[in-house]
Design an enzyme around this catalytic site. Structure first.
Site, PDB file in Angstrom:
ATOM      1  N   THR A  50       0.843  -1.198   0.000  1.00  0.00           N
ATOM      2  CA  THR A  50       0.000   0.000   0.000  1.00  0.00           C
ATOM      3  C   THR A  50       0.875   1.244   0.000  1.00  0.00           C
ATOM      4  O   THR A  50       1.762   1.394   0.842  1.00  0.00           O
ATOM      5  CB  THR A  50      -0.911   0.010   1.235  1.00  0.00           C
ATOM      6  OG1 THR A  50      -1.718  -1.158   1.217  1.00  0.00           O
ATOM      7  CG2 THR A  50      -1.805   1.251   1.230  1.00  0.00           C
ATOM      8  N   CYS A 110      -2.984  -1.693   8.284  1.00  0.00           N
ATOM      9  CA  CYS A 110      -3.732  -1.050   7.194  1.00  0.00           C
ATOM     10  C   CYS A 110      -4.513   0.173   7.653  1.00  0.00           C
ATOM     11  O   CYS A 110      -4.127   1.302   7.386  1.00  0.00           O
ATOM     12  CB  CYS A 110      -4.667  -2.068   6.543  1.00  0.00           C
ATOM     13  SG  CYS A 110      -3.817  -3.389   5.680  1.00  0.00           S
TER      14      CYS A 110
END
Length: 426
Positions: A122, A262
Site C-alpha cells: 500500500t 492497514c
C-alpha cells in the site's frame, strides 16, 4: 475453462500476511514460484512447513511447489517480481518507504530486459512510478518502461478472515501500458477466482487502495466519537447503535481500537501526499486523531472506575485480555492495545497481558511487554477484554470475572458480552 498461465517465473518478495498466501496461490496455479524473505528464521520455518503467523496451514505448505529462500542469488532465475513488503509510518506519522526501496534494490541487480516488477504494498499515488521505478533503473542499469516493465496490484488481505481470502476478493490490477497490463492480468487471473479489475493507470490503482482503508477508518472514527459523547451522557453506545441500526441504511460500524498495518496506517499515506499537493486534509486527520486516542480514553475510563470503587490505581493489578490488533489473528503490528498498557503505566498501574494468539517473544521484542502464560484466579482489581478472541467468548463473563477479586471492574471494549455482564463498554 482454466486460464492459460504465462511463462513467467515469479518471485514474491515478503512472506508475511500478503506474500505467503500469494506465493502459494501462484504455485497452485502452475507457476514456478520463489518466495523470498530476508528473515532467515522465518524462511527456515516455512521450509520445515510452519507459518509463524498462523495464516497458512502446515498441509498447504507441505503440498506447495513454491520454493522459499533468503538467498538473493536465487532471484536471478525469475522474470516477474511481486513486492509485498510492509509500508509502515515513522514516529512522525509520515510514510516509511525504506522497506519498499530495499526490496527494489534487492531485485535490481538480477533484472534482465523485459522483466516485470509488480508492487502490492500500500502506497500513496505516484510511489510505484516516481520512487520504485527510478530505484530499479539506477540499481540495475536498465531503462525504465522499455527494459523494466512496471505494474501495481494492491493487496486486499484481511488477516484472520478465511471467508475473504485472496482468491475470493476482486483484484485491482494496473500497469504502465496495455501490453503490460495484459501480462499482469495473465499472472493474477488463474489465481484470483473472483476476477480482476483493470484500473486505467497505476496511480488510479494506488489511490483506490489507500482510500479503501481511509473510508473505513473514518467510519470507525465517527462511532468512536459517538462513544466519547455518549459516555458523558450516561448512555450505552452499543444500545444506541442497535436502535439506530433498525433503519435500513444505517451503517453497522462499532466503536473500538483501530490498529493493524492497514486502517491505522494507510490514511497517513494519503494525507502526506495531499499535503505535498498543497491540500491539508482536515476530515481524514480528525478521524485519525480520534482513533489514535481511543486507547488512552479506555485507560482513563478504567482509572475513574477504580477510583469510584475506592481502589488506589497505584496499588491495582489489571489484566488485559488480548494484545493483537484484531480478533482470532496473531498480528500485533500497530496494535492499539499497547496504548492502553502504556497509559495505565502512567498511573503506576500494574498490568498483565494474556493473549493466546500473540507470540510472546515478538510482543516482548516489539513493545517491551511480557505476556503471562495464563491469568491468575481472584487477584485482579480490573479486567479489560481488549480483543474479542474466540477463546475469550468461549470462557464467558463468569469465568473471566473469576480472575478478579470481589468487586473487580470488567471493561468489555468490544461488546463481547451482554451489557449486564460488564461494568464498562465503549
Amino acid at each position: 475453462m482454466a486460464r492459460q498461465i504465462t511463462q513467467d517465473r515469479i518471485a514474491v518478495l515478503g512472506l508475511g500476511y500478503v506474500g505467503l498466501p500469494l506465493a502459494l496461490g501462484l504455485a497452485r496455479s502452475g507457476y514456478a514460484t520463489l518466495g523470498f524473505d530476508t528473515d532467515a528464521a522465518h524462511v527456515a520455518a516455512l521450509q520445515r512447513g510452519h507459518d509463524r503467523n498462523g495464516e497458512v496451514s502446515e498441509a498447504s505448505l507441505a503440498a506447495t511447489t513454491a520454493r522459499f529462500s533468503c538467498d538473493a542469488t536465487d532471484l536471478a532465475a525469475c522474470t516477474a517480481y511481486i513486492i509485498g513488503v510492509p509500508t509502515p509510518i515513522t514516529d512522525a506519522k509520515t510514510p516509511d518507504l525504506e522497506p519498499l526501496r530495499g526490496a527494489c534494490r534487492m531485485i535490481a541487480p538480477h533484472l534482465a530486459p523485459g522483466d516485470l516488477v509488480i508492487v502490492e504494498s500500500t502506497v500513496y499515488p505516484g510511489v510505484t512510478e516516481e520512487i520504485c521505478g527510478p530505484v530499479l533503473a539506477e540499481a540495475s542499469g536498465l531503462e525504465l518502461y522499455t527494459q523494466i516493465k512496471l505494474g501495481y496490484s494492491p493487496e486486499r488481505v484481511n488477516p484472520g478472515d478465511a471467508e475473504h481470502s485472496m482468491e475470493n476478493v476482486v483484484k485491482i490490477i494496473s500497469a504502465q501500458d496495455d501490453e503490460t497490463l495484459d501480462r499482469v492480468e495473465a499472472i493474477y487471473a488463474p489465481v484470483v477466482k473472483a476476477g480482476v479489475h483493470r484500473a486505467s493507470s497505476i496511480r488510479t490503482a494506488e489511490a483506490a487502495k489507500v482510500i479503501e482503508n481511509t473510508q473505513r477508518d473514518l467510519n470507525i472514527a465517527l462511532v468512536n466519537e459517538f462513544s466519547l459523547i455518549f459516555s458523558r451522557l450516561g448512555l450505552d453506545t452499543l444500545e444506541v447503535l442497535e436502535a439506530a441500526g433498525t433503519k435500513w441504511n444505517f451503517l453497522p460500524f462499532k466503536p473500538g481500537l483501530v490498529g493493524g498495518h492497514c486502517i491505522g496506517v494507510d490514511p497517513y499515506y494519503l494525507t502526506y501526499r495531499a499535503e505535498q499537493a498543497g491540500y491539508h486534509p482536515e476530515v481524514i486527520l480528525a478521524g485519525r486523531r480520534i482513533n489514535d486516542n481511543m486507547g488512552r480514553h479506555v485507560a482513563q475510563q478504567l482509572i475513574k472506575a477504580l477510583i469510584s470503587r475506592r481502589i488506589d490505581p497505584g496499588q491495582a493489578r489489571v489484566l488485559v485480555l488480548g494484545f493483537t490488533f484484531k480478533e482470532n489473528c496473531a498480528d500485533i503490528r500497530n496494535t492499539r492495545v499497547a496504548d492502553i498498557v502504556s497509559e495505565l503505566a502512567e498511573y503506576s498501574v500494574s498490568t498483565e497481558v494474556f493473549d493466546p494468539w500473540a507470540d510472546a517473544v515478538t510482543v516482548r521484542k516489539e513493545y517491551g511487554v511480557n505476556p503471562v502464560s495464563a491469568p491468575e484466579k481472584g487477584v485482579y482489581d480490573a479486567i479489560i477484554v481488549a480483543v474479542a478472541h474466540r477463546e475469550f467468548r468461549e470462557m464467558g463473563a463468569a469465568t473471566i470475572r473469576s480472575f478478579g477479586r470481589t468487586g473487580a471492574v470488567l471493561y468489555d471494549i468490544k461488546g463481547v458480552f451482554p451489557k449486564s455482564d460488564a461494568d464498562l463498554r465503549l
